[in-house]
Scaffold this active site. Structure first.
Site, PDB file in Angstrom:
ATOM      1  N   ASN A  17       0.837  -1.211   0.000  1.00  0.00           N
ATOM      2  CA  ASN A  17       0.000   0.000   0.000  1.00  0.00           C
ATOM      3  C   ASN A  17       0.870   1.259   0.000  1.00  0.00           C
ATOM      4  OD1 ASN A  17      -3.087  -0.416   0.198  1.00  0.00           O
ATOM      5  ND2 ASN A  17      -2.214  -2.053   1.463  1.00  0.00           N
ATOM      6  N   ARG A  68       2.442  -0.074  25.941  1.00  0.00           N
ATOM      7  CA  ARG A  68       1.931   0.592  24.741  1.00  0.00           C
ATOM      8  C   ARG A  68       2.051   2.114  24.840  1.00  0.00           C
ATOM      9  NH1 ARG A  68      -0.932  -1.847  21.245  1.00  0.00           N
ATOM     10  NH2 ARG A  68      -1.722  -3.444  22.639  1.00  0.00           N
ATOM     11  N   ARG A  94      -0.182  -2.426  14.923  1.00  0.00           N
ATOM     12  CA  ARG A  94      -0.161  -2.096  16.344  1.00  0.00           C
ATOM     13  C   ARG A  94      -1.490  -1.437  16.701  1.00  0.00           C
ATOM     14  NH1 ARG A  94       2.909  -4.261  19.582  1.00  0.00           N
ATOM     15  NH2 ARG A  94       2.652  -2.484  20.966  1.00  0.00           N
ATOM     16  N   LEU A  96      -3.423   1.316  18.614  1.00  0.00           N
ATOM     17  CA  LEU A  96      -2.987   2.641  19.064  1.00  0.00           C
ATOM     18  C   LEU A  96      -3.631   2.967  20.409  1.00  0.00           C
ATOM     19  CD1 LEU A  96      -3.465   4.496  15.659  1.00  0.00           C
ATOM     20  CD2 LEU A  96      -1.345   3.549  16.602  1.00  0.00           C
ATOM     21  N   ASN A 110      -6.939   4.543   8.233  1.00  0.00           N
ATOM     22  CA  ASN A 110      -6.531   3.138   8.207  1.00  0.00           C
ATOM     23  C   ASN A 110      -7.215   2.462   7.024  1.00  0.00           C
ATOM     24  OD1 ASN A 110      -5.379   0.676   9.190  1.00  0.00           O
ATOM     25  ND2 ASN A 110      -7.380   0.109  10.023  1.00  0.00           N
ATOM     26  N   HIS A 112      -8.624  -1.379   6.122  1.00  0.00           N
ATOM     27  CA  HIS A 112      -8.900  -2.685   6.726  1.00  0.00           C
ATOM     28  C   HIS A 112      -9.456  -3.610   5.645  1.00  0.00           C
ATOM     29  CE1 HIS A 112      -9.883  -5.653   9.730  1.00  0.00           C
ATOM     30  NE2 HIS A 112     -11.065  -5.772   9.156  1.00  0.00           N
ATOM     31  N   THR A 144     -10.516   6.010  15.132  1.00  0.00           N
ATOM     32  CA  THR A 144     -10.930   6.468  16.455  1.00  0.00           C
ATOM     33  C   THR A 144     -10.435   5.429  17.460  1.00  0.00           C
ATOM     34  OG1 THR A 144     -13.025   5.290  16.284  1.00  0.00           O
ATOM     35  CG2 THR A 144     -13.000   7.591  15.506  1.00  0.00           C
ATOM     36  N   GLU A 146     -12.029   3.178  18.809  1.00  0.00           N
ATOM     37  CA  GLU A 146     -12.651   1.873  18.595  1.00  0.00           C
ATOM     38  C   GLU A 146     -11.935   1.147  17.458  1.00  0.00           C
ATOM     39  OE1 GLU A 146     -16.924  -0.006  17.248  1.00  0.00           O
ATOM     40  OE2 GLU A 146     -16.757   2.152  17.531  1.00  0.00           O
TER      41      GLU A 146
HETATM   42  C1  GAR Z   1      -3.252  -4.645   3.925  1.00  0.00           C
HETATM   43  O1  GAR Z   1      -3.965  -5.594   3.194  1.00  0.00           O
HETATM   44  C2  GAR Z   1      -4.136  -4.002   4.965  1.00  0.00           C
HETATM   45  O2  GAR Z   1      -5.490  -4.013   4.610  1.00  0.00           O
HETATM   46  C3  GAR Z   1      -3.908  -4.871   6.160  1.00  0.00           C
HETATM   47  O3  GAR Z   1      -2.550  -5.208   6.112  1.00  0.00           O
HETATM   48  C4  GAR Z   1      -2.147  -5.298   4.752  1.00  0.00           C
HETATM   49  C5  GAR Z   1      -0.797  -4.626   4.599  1.00  0.00           C
HETATM   50  O4  GAR Z   1      -0.248  -4.912   3.364  1.00  0.00           O
HETATM   51  N1  GAR Z   1      -4.223  -4.185   7.365  1.00  0.00           N
HETATM   52  C6  GAR Z   1      -4.820  -4.755   8.391  1.00  0.00           C
HETATM   53  O5  GAR Z   1      -5.113  -5.927   8.433  1.00  0.00           O
HETATM   54  C7  GAR Z   1      -5.090  -3.824   9.554  1.00  0.00           C
HETATM   55  N2  GAR Z   1      -6.078  -4.395  10.434  1.00  0.00           N
HETATM   56  P1  GAR Z   1       0.968  -4.062   2.795  1.00  0.00           P
HETATM   57  O6  GAR Z   1       2.058  -4.027   3.874  1.00  0.00           O
HETATM   58  O7  GAR Z   1       1.420  -4.832   1.608  1.00  0.00           O
HETATM   59  O8  GAR Z   1       0.463  -2.707   2.458  1.00  0.00           O
END
Ligand code: GAR
Length: 215
Positions: A17, A68, A94, A96, A110, A112, A144, A146
């Protein structure tokens, strides 16, 4: 938000990403300044991607801290050297602390890998297959306190294919992420999308639902 919006990208791993952001900036598709890439993991390949693109990097290992709160305090001190307008969590694995979230209130995004509010947490692709869902995808949202619960901005969805494995589904979802995350972040950077009163606003109007794109 100032233009260009000073952006910190937080990673823990591969950083595909992050690479999508680097490419979108280099191609002139989004008007963000990638000011620093931060990792809690010194082995994260994303740090090499950042170095290749001449973006400053910083790394602080959470295992060096007793809790943390003290780790997050050190991360704040490091990030604030760059005075970021926006924080992009890109596979930053991590949780937060409330103090961290409130320090950057409304400035943290973020991504997800699920159509939130479905499937917060881990192993989303397998859970979608186990449930026999027709649709899966990814969600960009404001952060947030949550976990995976902040106001949603943009979702990219795709139809689950018959017989595909969790790995195949994950790869297709990641390709969607690479398209929706830079785009959603650029909306926030330009002020078109904003966080106010705990909710997401688009062009000054309360967004009850995220924008949905089908791929
Ligand atoms: C991504 O698919 C992202 O959606 C996920 O980690 C991956 C990171 O990939 N994030 C989570 O699961 C957060 N809860 P990348 O390092 O190749 O970008």
């Amino acid at each position: 938000m100032p233009s260009p919006c000073k952006t910190a990208v937080l990673i823990s791993g591969s950083g595909t990403n992050l690479q999508a952001f680097i490419d979108a900036v280099e191609d002139g598709e989004i008007d963000l300044e990638l000011a620093v890439v931060f990792s809690n993991n010194p082995e994260a390949f994303g740090l090499e991607r950042a170095a290749q693109a001449d973006i400053p990097t910083a790394c602080i290992q959470h295992s060096d801290f007793p809790d943390r709160e003290s780790f997050d305090h050190a991360v704040i001190t490091e990030l604030d050297r760059y005075q970021p307008d926006l924080l992009i969590l890109a596979g930053f694995m991590r949780i937060l602390s409330p103090a961290f979230v409130s320090h950057y209130a409304g400035k943290i995004l973020n991504i997800h890998p699920a159509l939130l509010p479905l499937y917060p947490g881990l192993n989303t692709h397998q859970r979608v297959l186990d449930a026999g869902d027709e649709w899966h995808g990814s969600t960009v949202h404001f952060v947030t306190e949550e976990l995976d619960g902040g106001p949603r901005i943009l979702q990219g969805r795709l139809a689950v294919a018959a017989g595909e494995s969790a790995d195949e589904l994950a790869a297709r979802v990641q390709a969607v992420e690479h398209r929706i995350y830079p785009e959603a972040a650029s909306w926030v950077g330009s002020g078109q999308v904003a966080f106010k009163d705990g909710q997401s606003w688009v062009d000054g109007k309360l967004a009850e639902e995220p924008i949905l794109k089908t791929y």
